[in-house]
Enzyme design. Structure first.
Site, mmCIF file in Angstrom:
data_model
loop_
_atom_site.group_PDB
_atom_site.id
_atom_site.type_symbol
_atom_site.label_atom_id
_atom_site.label_comp_id
_atom_site.label_asym_id
_atom_site.label_seq_id
_atom_site.Cartn_x
_atom_site.Cartn_y
_atom_site.Cartn_z
ATOM 1 N N TRP A 1 -13.821 20.404 18.442
ATOM 2 C CA TRP A 1 -13.006 19.353 17.806
ATOM 3 C C TRP A 1 -13.005 19.499 16.286
ATOM 4 C CZ3 TRP A 1 -15.126 14.269 15.740
ATOM 5 C CH2 TRP A 1 -16.447 14.407 15.319
ATOM 6 N N ASP A 2 -13.908 20.332 15.778
ATOM 7 C CA ASP A 2 -14.001 20.565 14.334
ATOM 8 C C ASP A 2 -12.618 20.837 13.737
ATOM 9 O OD1 ASP A 2 -16.448 21.066 15.666
ATOM 10 O OD2 ASP A 2 -17.224 22.254 14.002
ATOM 11 N N GLN B 1 -24.932 12.348 13.767
ATOM 12 C CA GLN B 1 -23.803 12.493 12.843
ATOM 13 C C GLN B 1 -22.896 11.266 12.931
ATOM 14 O OE1 GLN B 1 -22.842 15.624 15.845
ATOM 15 N NE2 GLN B 1 -20.890 15.581 14.771
ATOM 16 N N GLU C 1 -24.013 13.400 19.058
ATOM 17 C CA GLU C 1 -24.503 14.132 20.238
ATOM 18 C C GLU C 1 -25.917 13.715 20.650
ATOM 19 O OE1 GLU C 1 -23.930 18.338 19.452
ATOM 20 O OE2 GLU C 1 -21.814 18.131 20.007
#
Ligand code: BGC
Length: 777
Positions: A367-368, A609, A496
């Protein structure tokens, strides 16, 4: 700010601060490995690590040479400890291809080796303005013979199949035999991931006087790769040269033996054409030959000129100028240079987490791309953004199969992939992140809002939006204990460290966005291009009933809010976990992903994150400032930023809510992450999402740019210590330049007829009669 990250900011710079260059001033074998990644050259199609031309049979601690083609992978069966039903069977790993950059020099029989003899002078510089890598050195061999060597290397940005090296040398204090051994070394292996590291076999090779080729096949996937070489010698070298050839099973070598005269300079140019194909019946050789023939006629100097011209056009669009912060000026250019090099531009490839600069993360796309890199292109080089989205369109069928694997409708994009199929064997870190569907839908909409590319939306975008939306309808369910709201269970948000949770807020809100945007685009296209709509609808079986169902469900989606803490709960269970602050975790335990078993991480309110905070950014117009502050205050102390995708988002939110110091500190962690090697892992490859995040942190953070519902907004601010910064953005067929100074900002129309946006609450209109406007901040 968390102590762990504050510490990194004290790291010494590894390269002098220069506006357009990254310079290695001294050769040290200890720094060789990270330099290999920093000095990578690429053009989106292929990437060559900054390994020297001369080979150093070193250990994998100090060197991992690599040449890769974006999207060319090997495949092996995934070995599971305990295999869950319907798990992906095969992985995909980018292949380390032949090293065509190899050039060894011998003075008589003594081989140039910087670890032996003496280095009298040394400099290597990446010139980002010109798009070229130069190395200049004077080396003295063990007999006292001194030689000056200059090497220029480029991977052409305007000819995607061409790489070239100019190799020049001059005997300083002797005359005698100098041999230059240039090769295509096909005897290469993968450094990581593959069990059978020898992924390639040579199927053909040929060598002639100064030309030749090698043809490789990737054993497990059938990709064929051709490397065609032509050497061009200057007249002086030609007259004094004897050429010998050697070929073996997996390499071809040319030896140019020159009777060198003291003080004379000799030049050998190596022009290389690289092509590949996937189909058995195809052969990439003739295309590579044709590219080389053309490039050889053009000649190295003109290739250099072309490169500079390309770069000058690129910098016109993407250069961020910062006055009063030279470290950041350099970082911005470095990041923009690498993003360009990493991005696939053919609609068949995307941007790997490490670009094309290393094998880590196996060359996979995540998805970056859509969440961190696509905005950079959409606002500056929209045609690249379009191609990145076309890659998703072109892999839609595989995403549908992936959905079927999970007994879902529509399409579920893979978390990790090269060819469009899920390549991860660890579902709790991959498939569980269903949010990737919404991230892609968000990017489709973002690109459309900026570009107004109706053709894209009608032919490709709408289908992506509908198929991704369908997945949500089948994933969720009405849950009586949640007041019969539509919930998404067993998911993972961007964080995550919390997989397998119910109702991750980011996921739920973004799923709703995905549904709403699919409905809206369907309505717009139905209205504007009914014929087109009909065709798409028929092809994918879309009915009015289904759109109505999407509307109903979107209204029923559970959107979490915690009344007691007055914050957005990250998910149903997060607030009930063991509370912990990152400051109370010993430094040696960080990053947690490497030190704590997942079961330990899952017990705590600890975050890898930005998750809720990313939601506060992406759908920021739905939340008020006070909620953003409360969410920031609650989640920031619990976030380890163990992913390089995190600090940029915290920086943007900190800017928005007026936490200036935190905004700046988080920005600093992101801007020079690779250049200063904060995580001590840049040797593995650059962090492309973090590079995109840096740009976001400036444009969305300090300049406060937002784009919601087709409208553009700015809330600019100048960080302390800076004199000025400037960037350009494209918006609806116009390009504007934004220059932020102390207390004022200047908006200027660079191209296009007219553009409208808001500066705080004030409407600004730039047009021919009013090309620029200066306003107070
Ligand atoms: C992050 C993911 C990211 C991946 C590749 C992981 O560490 O948690 O969000 O997609 O790295 O960059």
């Amino acid at each position: 700010m968390r102590k762990y990250h504050a510490k990194k900011l004290d790291k010494e710079a590894l390269y002098p601060y220069q506006p357009w260059k990254i310079t290695e001033q001294e050769f040290l074998i200890e720094t060789n490995h990270h330099n290999e990644a920093i000095f990578t050259l690429g053009n989106g199609y292929m990437g060559l690590r900054g390994t020297f031309e001369e080979d150093y049979p070193g250990s994998e601690e100090t060197t991992t040479p690599g040449f890769y083609i974006n999207g060319v992978y090997a495949s092996e069966e995934i070995i599971y400890g305990e295999e869950a039903p319907n798990s992906p069977k095969k992985g995909q790993t980018i292949v380390n291809l032949a090293d065509w950059s190899e050039i060894n020099l011998y003075i008589n029989e003594e081989k140039l080796n910087l670890l032996k003899g003496q280095i009298l002078d040394y400099k290597r510089e990446l010139d980002m303005e010109q798009g070229i890598l130069r190395r200049e050195m004077i080396w003295e061999d063990r007999q006292g013979r001194k030689i000056e060597i200059k090497i220029n290397r480029l991977i052409s940005l305007s000819r995607e199949h061409i790489g070239a090296i100019r190799y020049q040398f001059k005997a300083i204090n002797f005359s005698g035999k100098i041999s230059v051994n240039s090769a295509v070394n096909g005897d290469v292996s993968n450094h990581h991931h593959l069990r059978n590291k020898k992924a390639l076999e040579v199927i053909e090779s040929e060598i002639n006087t100064n030309t030749g080729y090698l043809l490789h096949k990737v054993k497990t996937t059938g990709f064929k790769v051709a490397y065609v070489v032509e050497h061009l010698l200057d007249d002086y070298a030609k007259q004094n040269c004897e050429i010998k050839k050697r070929s073996s099973d997996n390499r071809i070598d040319w030896i140019f033996e020159i009777s060198a005269v003291e003080g004379e300079e000799y030049t050998i140019d190596k022009i290389v054409g690289i092509n590949h194909c996937k189909e058995e019946a195809e052969n990439p050789l003739s295309a590579a030959r044709a590219s080389v023939a053309r490039a050889s006629i053009t000649g190295f100097e003109n290739l250099v000129e072309e490169q500079a011209e390309f770069m000058s056009g690129y910098w016109q669009d993407v250069d961020v100028k910062i006055e009063g912060a030279e470290a950041l000026q350099q970082a911005f250019r470095f990041n923009a240079f690498h993003i360009l090099q990493a991005a696939g531009k053919d609609g068949q490839t995307s941007v790997a987490a490490k670009g094309i600069s290393g094998e880590h993360y196996e060359g996979h796309y995540f998805w970056d791309t859509e969440s961190y890199i696509l905005p950079f292109f959409a606002f500056q080089r929209p045609e690249v953004a379009r191609n990145l989205l076309l890659y998703r369109y072109n892999t839609l069928d595989k995403a549908k199969k992936n959905a079927a694997r999970m007994r879902l409708e529509g399409a579920l994009y893979p978390w990790r992939t090269i060819n469009g199929a899920e390549a991860s064997g660890f579902f709790m870190g991959s498939t569980v992140q269903y949010h990737i569907n919404a991230d892609i839908a968000y990017a489709v909409n973002l690109y459309y809002q900026v570009s107004r590319d109706q053709e894209f939306m009608e032919n490709y975008g709408l289908e992506i939006l509908i198929e991704t939306a369908r997945m949500w309808l089948s994933l969720g369910s009405y849950i009586p204990m949640h007041d019969n709201k539509f919930c998404f269970n067993e998911v993972c948000g961007p964080d995550e460290y919390k997989p397998g949770v119910n109702n991750n807020a980011y996921t739920n809100y973004m799923a709703k966005f995905n549904l709403d945007i699919a409905i809206k685009m369907a309505e717009i296209i139905k209205d504007k291009s009914p014929e087109k709509y009909k065709r798409v609808a028929e092809r994918i079986g879309l009915t009015d009933n289904e759109i109505n169902r999407m509307r109903e469900i979107s209204e029923d989606i559970y959107l979490p809010y915690d009344e007691r803490l007055e914050i957005t709960p990250q998910d149903d269970s997060f607030l009930y976990k063991n509370p912990i602050e990152v400051d109370n975790i010993p430094d040696s335990d960080l990053p947690l992903v490497k030190n704590w078993h997942p079961l330990i991480i899952w017990r705590y309110q600890v975050i890898k994150q930005a998750d809720v905070l990313l939601l506060m950014l992406q759908l920021g117009y739905q939340f008020d400032r006070d909620l953003k502050i409360r969410n920031y205050d609650y989640y920031e102390p619990k976030t380890t930023h163990d992913s390089s995708l995190s600090p940029a988002i915290y920086s943007i939110l900190a800017s928005e809510i007026g936490y200036k110091n935190q905004a700046y500190n988080y920005f600093m962690q992101t801007a020079r992450l690779d250049l200063d090697d904060f995580n001590e892992n840049v040797y593995q490859g650059v962090h492309t999402a973090c590079m995109g995040g840096t740009w976001l942190a400036l444009v969305q953070g300090f300049a406060g740019m937002r784009m919601f519902n087709n409208k553009l907004y700015f809330h600019p601010d100048l960080p302390d210590g800076w004199d000025e910064y400037q960037f350009r953005l494209r918006f609806k067929a116009s390009q504007i330049e934004v220059t932020v100074k102390e207390n004022k900002v200047k908006y200027m129309l660079i191209s296009g007829d007219k553009v409208e946006f808001k500066h705080y609450d004030q409407l600004v209109v730039l047009e021919e009669s009013n090309l620029s406007q200066e306003l107070e901040i």
